[in-house]
Design an enzyme around this catalytic site. Structure first.
Site, PDB file in Angstrom:
ATOM      1  N   MET A 181       0.884  -1.156  -0.095  1.00  8.98           N
ATOM      2  CA  MET A 181       0.174   0.029   0.027  1.00  8.98           C
ATOM      3  C   MET A 181       1.049   1.153   0.002  1.00  8.98           C
ATOM      4  O   MET A 181       1.834   1.486   0.648  1.00  8.98           O
ATOM      5  CB  MET A 181      -0.937   0.032   1.373  1.00  8.98           C
ATOM      6  CG  MET A 181      -1.938  -1.061   1.315  1.00  8.98           C
ATOM      7  SD  MET A 181      -3.410  -0.413   0.252  1.00  8.98           S
ATOM      8  CE  MET A 181      -4.299  -1.799   0.860  1.00  8.98           C
ATOM      9  N   CYS A 182       0.609   2.130  -0.858  1.00 14.39           N
ATOM     10  CA  CYS A 182       1.345   3.586  -0.914  1.00 14.39           C
ATOM     11  C   CYS A 182       0.796   4.127   0.554  1.00 14.39           C
ATOM     12  O   CYS A 182      -0.224   3.937   1.222  1.00 14.39           O
ATOM     13  CB  CYS A 182       0.842   4.560  -1.978  1.00 14.39           C
ATOM     14  SG  CYS A 182       0.898   3.630  -3.582  1.00 14.39           S
ATOM     15  N   THR A 183       1.793   5.089   1.049  1.00 20.21           N
ATOM     16  CA  THR A 183       1.522   5.699   2.269  1.00 20.21           C
ATOM     17  C   THR A 183       2.031   7.125   2.047  1.00 20.21           C
ATOM     18  O   THR A 183       2.870   7.451   1.524  1.00 20.21           O
ATOM     19  CB  THR A 183       2.415   5.195   3.336  1.00 20.21           C
ATOM     20  OG1 THR A 183       2.138   3.741   3.433  1.00 20.21           O
ATOM     21  CG2 THR A 183       2.006   5.868   4.765  1.00 20.21           C
TER      22      THR A 183
END
Length: 175
Positions: free
Chosen positions: A1-3
């Protein structure tokens, strides 16, 4: 997941950072784009992906962006201090096409915001006038949502879930 992280409650400035967690390289390039560029929200390169009522505009603001596959913008900052960050969201569903609204394919979503808005408030108003359309590149659908912030520290997260735009905006989301 991108953060994405945002530090917007200090006396120094508005700072953000992010990770890009995608299953392969998006072939990123840093590109400077001048104001006055003509855009067509229905084209992925030379391929027409929004055949009916694509959004057509001329950029009001110049920007510096990180491209995705050479066909869109993943991250960027415009000359007014508005920044965009495309982040992965598996639940993305922009819904059925509403041809009454001009369409912008998801790869140009961030660029359309940077071209047309100086603040988060303006970006949110702009997004009510268009429809973001799912796009696909390199076998991956654009299952993404958008984080935006402006020079004042205002910030919003925009998602498309079950065909509806969902906006997380306000002080409860500030750090």
């Amino acid at each position: 997941m991108c953060t994405r992280i945002l530090w917007n409650n200090n006396d120094l400035g508005v700072f953000s950072g992010r990770t890009m967690d995608w299953p392969e390289s998006t072939q990123p390039r840093i590109v400077v784009l001048p104001r006055g560029m003509k855009r067509n929200g229905g084209l992925v390169g030379n391929e027409v992906v929004v055949p009916e009522n694509p959004a057509i505009w001329t950029s009001k603001y110049g920007s510096m962006v990180v491209t995705v596959y050479g066909i869109g913008t993943a991250d960027g900052l415009n000359e007014k201090g508005l920044a965009t960050h495309m982040l992965y969201l598996n639940a993305t569903d922009s819904g059925s096409r509403n041809v009454k609204k001009p369409g912008i394919h998801a790869g140009l979503w961030a660029q359309a915001i940077l071209d047309n808005a100086a603040t988060v408030k303006e970006a949110l108003a702009f997004l009510k006038t268009v429809q973001i359309i799912m796009a696909e590149a390199h076998g991956h659908k654009a299952t993404v949502h958008m984080a935006i912030e402006d020079a004042s520290g205002d910030s919003a997260i925009i998602e498309y879930v079950k065909g509806k735009m969902v906006v997380h905006h306000g002080s409860r989301h500030r750090i």
